[in-house]
Design a protein around this motif. Structure first.
Motif: not given
Length: 319
Positions: A66, A70, A76, A78-79, A82, A269-270, A273, A276
């Motif tokens: 992650a 990122a 935006d 990665a949701g 993030a 949401v990715g 992420n 989440w």
């Protein structure tokens, strides 16, 4: 010398034996031997340790993935939430891990690289399944270990809990392949999306499916089995490894039946992420420990409202 402490567990398991004297201190073994013998006699500790290790390793690898995503993705991509990962100090991760992240993040295209990326996506989804679902599987493993301890105290044959865990994980491995296939389909329909959140009607649809499933009878049936594993484990208890492996498969299917729709939320949401992922892992754990249907229904309503809001916003924005 003391009398024999071993006996065969039957003609169907040649070479397999049970400890009859459960109070033996293994004084004739060295320290390492006594430790191994004690763990073999009490299978609960090593299984819990393996379970914890799987969870920690999965979260560690996913966290690194992650962070890398990122850094190399749009703000935006990665949701929600993030973007904070990009603020972390730069670290030189192993080259193999960086390659794995890049393979997961790149678009799916026709050619020789497609099989490699699909395998990477399946591995990524399996890691996510381990990180998100194993914590909620701990009560099932604890229940099996308690039954196994009772059986072992009565000098009865016991299949190691790792066999049950292997059956459970086999279901989520198959599910990971399915989710990887769905990721590929999404990538083909929207090549620019990659692992980024699905927007517009697609994201709203994923949330709506997850929300509606919370009200379904199938969800109720699966959740009931997950909340009370003792009845199933006790009724189908066996001293045969194949039977326990099938029991693990059955428990995995019930768990998948509980949570497959919630995994769709990750598309909205990715997929990578971590915030989440953690939230849904806690959600699955709480849902399986709760009683009644209130928690289930409220969460379903929240998902449906979220879906509607996303749809309205996307339509107003022309997305």
């Amino acid at each position: 010398m003391a009398g024999p402490r071993l006996r065969s567990i039957g003609p169907n398991a040649p070479g397999s034996f049970l400890l009859v004297d459960c109070n033996d201190d293994f004084s004739n073994l060295d320290g390492a031997g006594r430790a191994v013998a004690a763990l073999a006699r009490q299978p609960r500790a090593p299984v819990y340790a393996a379970l914890l290790l799987l969870i920690l390793v999965s979260w560690a690898v996913l966290g690194v993935m992650a962070i890398e995503l990122a850094r190399v993705s749009a703000p935006d991509a990665a949701g929600p939430g993030a973007a904070v990962l990009g603020w972390l100090p730069q670290v030189d991760w192993p080259a193999g891990l960086a390659w794995f992240v890049q393979l997961c993040a790149q678009p799916v295209e026709a050619g020789a690289g497609r099989a490699g990326r699909f395998s990477a996506l399946a591995a990524m989804w399996f890691l996510m399944s381990l990180a998100m679902m194993l914590p909620s599987a701990a009560p099932m493993m604890r229940t099996y270990c308690e039954i196994a301890d009772t059986a072992r105290a009565g000098a009865k044959a016991v299949v190691h809990p790792a066999v049950l865990l292997a059956g459970y994980l086999a279901v989520w491995l198959a599910a990971a392949v399915g989710f990887a296939g769905l990721t590929v389909i999404v990538s083909f329909s929207s090549p620019q999306a990659g692992l980024a959140p699905m927007r517009g009607v697609a994201g709203a649809t994923a949330l709506a499916i997850a929300g509606l499933y919370q009200f379904s009878g199938l969800k109720d049936a699966c959740l009931t089995r997950c909340r009370d594993p003792f009845a199933t484990l006790f009724a189908r208890w066996s001293d045969q490894p194949t039977a326990i492996f099938r029991l693990g498969l059955a428990q995995g299917v019930w768990c998948l039946g509980c949570c497959w729709a919630l995994m769709l939320v990750m598309f909205a949401v990715g997929i990578m992420n971590p915030f989440w992922m953690a939230l849904l892992a806690v959600f699955a754990l709480v849902e399986k420990q709760a009683t009644g249907r209130k928690f289930q229904r409220v969460s379903g309503a929240i998902l449906l409202v979220w879906s509607g809001a996303l749809l309205v916003v996307s339509l107003k924005g022309g997305g």
